[in-house]
Design a protein around this motif. Structure first.
Motif, mmCIF file in Angstrom:
data_model
loop_
_atom_site.group_PDB
_atom_site.id
_atom_site.type_symbol
_atom_site.label_atom_id
_atom_site.label_comp_id
_atom_site.label_asym_id
_atom_site.label_seq_id
_atom_site.Cartn_x
_atom_site.Cartn_y
_atom_site.Cartn_z
ATOM 1 N N GLU A 1 -12.182 12.461 -6.047
ATOM 2 C CA GLU A 1 -11.020 12.721 -6.900
ATOM 3 C C GLU A 1 -9.809 11.903 -6.425
ATOM 4 N N THR A 2 -9.550 12.002 -5.151
ATOM 5 C CA THR A 2 -8.431 11.250 -4.585
ATOM 6 C C THR A 2 -8.636 9.749 -4.741
ATOM 7 N N ARG A 3 -9.864 9.354 -4.478
ATOM 8 C CA ARG A 3 -10.177 7.926 -4.636
ATOM 9 C C ARG A 3 -9.767 7.452 -6.017
ATOM 10 N N GLN A 4 -10.121 8.225 -6.991
ATOM 11 C CA GLN A 4 -9.831 7.823 -8.363
ATOM 12 C C GLN A 4 -8.326 7.729 -8.589
ATOM 13 N N ARG A 5 -7.633 8.690 -8.023
ATOM 14 C CA ARG A 5 -6.189 8.706 -8.204
ATOM 15 C C ARG A 5 -5.579 7.429 -7.597
ATOM 16 N N VAL A 6 -6.073 7.086 -6.444
ATOM 17 C CA VAL A 6 -5.583 5.885 -5.779
ATOM 18 C C VAL A 6 -5.930 4.639 -6.596
ATOM 19 N N ARG A 7 -7.154 4.609 -7.084
ATOM 20 C CA ARG A 7 -7.554 3.447 -7.872
ATOM 21 C C ARG A 7 -6.678 3.287 -9.099
ATOM 22 N N ASP A 8 -6.358 4.390 -9.702
ATOM 23 C CA ASP A 8 -5.481 4.321 -10.871
ATOM 24 C C ASP A 8 -4.136 3.730 -10.490
ATOM 25 N N ALA A 9 -3.614 4.231 -9.402
ATOM 26 C CA ALA A 9 -2.300 3.748 -8.959
ATOM 27 C C ALA A 9 -2.357 2.248 -8.675
ATOM 28 N N GLN B 1 0.839 -1.202 0.000
ATOM 29 C CA GLN B 1 0.000 0.000 0.000
ATOM 30 C C GLN B 1 0.867 1.241 0.000
ATOM 31 N N ALA B 2 2.008 1.138 0.639
ATOM 32 C CA ALA B 2 2.913 2.286 0.679
ATOM 33 C C ALA B 2 3.362 2.663 -0.731
ATOM 34 N N ASP B 3 3.638 1.664 -1.546
ATOM 35 C CA ASP B 3 4.046 1.923 -2.923
ATOM 36 C C ASP B 3 2.930 2.644 -3.674
ATOM 37 N N VAL B 4 1.753 2.096 -3.515
ATOM 38 C CA VAL B 4 0.596 2.702 -4.187
ATOM 39 C C VAL B 4 0.425 4.139 -3.705
ATOM 40 N N ALA B 5 0.552 4.297 -2.405
ATOM 41 C CA ALA B 5 0.382 5.624 -1.823
ATOM 42 C C ALA B 5 1.381 6.608 -2.414
ATOM 43 N N MET C 1 2.861 6.516 -5.255
ATOM 44 C CA MET C 1 2.524 6.828 -6.648
ATOM 45 C C MET C 1 1.335 7.796 -6.727
ATOM 46 N N ALA C 2 0.394 7.615 -5.846
ATOM 47 C CA ALA C 2 -0.801 8.458 -5.901
ATOM 48 C C ALA C 2 -0.597 9.770 -5.133
ATOM 49 N N GLY C 3 0.526 9.866 -4.473
ATOM 50 C CA GLY C 3 0.798 11.085 -3.719
ATOM 51 C C GLY C 3 -0.093 11.253 -2.509
ATOM 52 N N VAL C 4 -0.382 10.128 -1.866
ATOM 53 C CA VAL C 4 -1.198 10.184 -0.656
ATOM 54 C C VAL C 4 -0.533 9.330 0.423
ATOM 55 N N SER C 5 -1.202 9.180 1.528
ATOM 56 C CA SER C 5 -0.635 8.370 2.593
ATOM 57 C C SER C 5 -1.113 6.926 2.494
ATOM 58 N N GLN C 6 -0.385 6.050 3.143
ATOM 59 C CA GLN C 6 -0.766 4.639 3.142
ATOM 60 C C GLN C 6 -2.180 4.470 3.677
ATOM 61 N N ALA C 7 -2.492 5.203 4.690
ATOM 62 C CA ALA C 7 -3.810 5.080 5.305
ATOM 63 C C ALA C 7 -4.905 5.369 4.274
ATOM 64 N N THR C 8 -4.672 6.375 3.498
ATOM 65 C CA THR C 8 -5.658 6.744 2.486
ATOM 66 C C THR C 8 -5.906 5.571 1.535
ATOM 67 N N VAL C 9 -4.846 4.931 1.139
ATOM 68 C CA VAL C 9 -4.984 3.788 0.246
ATOM 69 C C VAL C 9 -5.855 2.719 0.901
ATOM 70 N N SER C 10 -5.578 2.480 2.158
ATOM 71 C CA SER C 10 -6.358 1.479 2.872
ATOM 72 C C SER C 10 -7.837 1.837 2.887
ATOM 73 N N PHE C 11 -8.103 3.104 3.132
ATOM 74 C CA PHE C 11 -9.502 3.545 3.178
ATOM 75 C C PHE C 11 -10.179 3.343 1.833
ATOM 76 N N VAL C 12 -9.495 3.738 0.794
ATOM 77 C CA VAL C 12 -10.071 3.601 -0.534
ATOM 78 C C VAL C 12 -10.340 2.131 -0.844
ATOM 79 N N LEU C 13 -9.392 1.310 -0.499
ATOM 80 C CA LEU C 13 -9.540 -0.114 -0.788
ATOM 81 C C LEU C 13 -10.747 -0.711 -0.091
ATOM 82 N N ASN C 14 -10.889 -0.387 1.151
ATOM 83 C CA ASN C 14 -11.976 -0.980 1.916
ATOM 84 C C ASN C 14 -13.268 -0.203 1.775
ATOM 85 N N ASP C 15 -13.166 0.908 1.104
ATOM 86 C CA ASP C 15 -14.352 1.703 0.869
ATOM 87 C C ASP C 15 -15.100 1.933 2.183
ATOM 88 N N SER C 16 -14.319 2.209 3.189
ATOM 89 C CA SER C 16 -14.934 2.360 4.504
ATOM 90 C C SER C 16 -14.447 3.634 5.182
#
Lengths: 353, 353
Positions: B39-47, B8-12, B14-29
């Motif tokens: 907008e951020t969600r989309q960026r993370v999904r792309d990454a 998740q850190a790698d993804v984060a 690339m998307a220019g966000v924090s690891q936590a954000t990636v986790s949130f997007v993934l779990n949609d929670s």
DNA sequence: TCAACGGGATGATGCGCATTATTAGCAACG
DNA sequence: CGTTGCTAATAATGCGCATCATCCCGTTGA
């Protein structure tokens, strides 16, 4: 109420040592010159017994890097054609090998199914990451999907020979060419000369190989090559009769049961008037069904060999830079071709007098 | 070159966000009111798509999440008795259900095998922890192993009815009593009166239930209960002949093929002189084999139902106290008994005149 | 007497993730 | 102009374990 599980820390507390010590005792290892006295070891073991401690696998794996899980991805959905009859034997071999290797097997059943076959793309192939490596089985075309695996250096092994398009891919297949050739030999030895090959055109590797084995061996015996296109079973049977063939080779996917039934309906007894050799195991073995002569594919062995190979590939590229001494897998192991076994049953006989 | 897993850190990064954000997007929670803009969600999904990220199940579990993996533990090693013939159909059903549920299936093949059967103890049951829950199939005795599962509140479902010892356990089984009773009814309806039950003593649930179904129904029809002990097949056949039985019930594990062969060797034709009803599917269906009348166990459905039940249990008790609103699974779903289907084939006929 | 040594054990760290607590930024309000 | 309120995101924490670097302490050699 979710009772908290016993951890190494609990054990450590009871034994009056540190968590690290417990870990060392458990693994009976001393990675960097760590020493634990026999006395302490015993104390820890006692604490373990008393507390009923057992390691949390998730934590073990997280700390260790590898999951000790190997994946199996089946392209074809198992249902439409009762596929389990086909894939089952592979799984048996895979399971056996997994047992010996001490790994678990993950079936990727979550991948979307489109047009009756699973896709490795999108949602699909991402899940692969769960396993340390993956076995791929079934017909497959999408080169793009594969490329991704290659790019990411993800360990995988195909079950089934890969031909031109994937000549560089790791696989464990069978030698259809040689096996089919042997069937022609068997027939020729019995005196057959009018030997046909019934099938529909296909570009899949098994078909190509079987056809090649047939063609080459017929020529070697100086016999005329006779392909009988399979479309309508009745028409095909008619064609076989017209050509006065005394033997035909049929692949399992080309409706051998129906063909034989149709031939007998036309008065051609199997095998007295015409031998029918099956190039592989029947797709739908039923009680009361015909017992085919031909050859059989060592599916269990394929599965087992494939898993062993995969295991080696995984070991060869563990992410841990620590092991620079990772064993490389030699090229001749990367692509294996196993032999088939001839089957002598009820559909082979000398040609009619 | 060593392949480091994407995290998740790698993804984060690339998307220019924090690891936590990636986790949130993934779990949609958003457990505690956390918000992520579309907008951020989309960026993370792309990454995620670009990197091909997939979650490490071990880490997920360790952190308290679900892996979307359900396990299957088979007590019997598949090999000795070609067990796959037996377990295969269950797996087909399980796989089907898994596909619908969007989960992967983990086969616990890593457990040590002792005396030809897997152990859930020690090494064994620990690995279960990787999966969100587990299906258990096969005969099983060790109560201690189970207790551990219960203590730790680990979700599991048995395939196969659990009797006295585990009356409180979740299972999906079949109604052997009713199915066997129906076979007696069929025979009685055809005029049979001398109906025997061939088998060896057993304390396993299926045997107990079949025997009970037989016994009760015979009594209901006012017929004499006749048990024929199965030890040596020849002796058993002799006994059947001596008692002048016109029909027998046999369970698949009690060598029906051999028995029928032996009966015919003694001049008793099946089914003209004696009907033989099979209480389940043959263990080793072979081409050319007998086509049995009797009943068949809906193994695929059992597998599917069991997985669905397990899925519900998992949802119901995610150990996290956070979700107190977890749906409870009603008692009548916790223990399911499915019906068997009667099979009308070649081993049932009216009694000889 | 002090340095060197080695057996015995520990503290600290990180694996990858979910989750809680907290912060930053900004608009509206009194 | 300070306070409140709200959105958007991050830092920090811990899950249980394996492992590395370190430390402690009793012995030995000089």
């Amino acid at each position: 109420m979710p009772r908290r599980r016993i951890t190494q820390a609990d054990v450590a507390a009871m034994a009056g040592v540190s968590q690290a010590t417990v870990s060392f005792v458990l693994n009976d290892s001393n990675p960097s010159g760590v020493r634990i006295s026999e006395e302490t070891r015993q104390r820890v073991r006692d604490a373990i017994r008393i507390t009923g401690y057992s390691a949390n696998p998730a934590a073990q794996r997280l700390a260790g890097g590898l999951t000790q899980i190997l994946g199996v991805f089946t392209y074809e959905s198992t249902f439409p054609q009762g596929g389990r009859d086909f894939y089952g034997p592979f799984l048996v071999g895979i399971e056996h090998a997994a047992e010996k290797l001490g790994v678990d097997i993950l079936l990727f059943t979550s991948a979307r199914v489109e047009d009756g076959r699973r896709r490795l793309t999108r949602d699909g192939w991402q899940r692969l990451g769960i396993a340390d490596g993956c076995l791929l089985l079934g017909q497959h075309e999408d080169r793009g999907e594969l490329q991704h695996l290659l790019d990411t250096n993800y360990p995988f092994v195909f079950i089934g020979k890969r031909g031109s398009d994937g000549g560089r891919l790791p696989y464990v297949g069978v030698d259809y060419v040689a096996a089919t050739a042997r069937q022609v030999d068997r027939l020729a030895a019995l005196g057959h000369t009018r030997i046909g090959y019934v099938g529909s055109r296909g570009t899949d590797q098994p078909t190509l190989d079987r056809v090649e084995g047939y063609r080459a061996t017929m020529k070697r015996h100086g016999l005329t090559v006779r392909f009988v296109e399979l479309d309508d079973v009745a028409a095909t049977a008619a064609e076989v009769a017209d050509q006065r063939l005394t033997a035909v080779l049929v692949a399992p996917e080309n409706s051998p049961e129906e063909l034989a039934d149709e031939l007998e309906r036309r008065g051609l007894r199997v095998p007295d008037d015409i031998s029918v050799l099956l190039l592989g195991q029947p797709l739908h073995p039923r009680p009361g069904g015909r017992r085919w002569s031909g050859f059989s594919i060592p599916r269990e062995e394929m599965g087992a060999r494939a898993l062993h190979l995969l295991s080696r590939l995984v070991a060869a590229d563990t992410g841990r830079p620590a092991r620079r001494d990772a064993p490389q897998v030699p090229d001749d192991e990367l692509r294996q071709l196993l032999g088939c076994v001839d089957v002598d049953a009820e559909t082979l006989a000398p040609p009619p007098a």
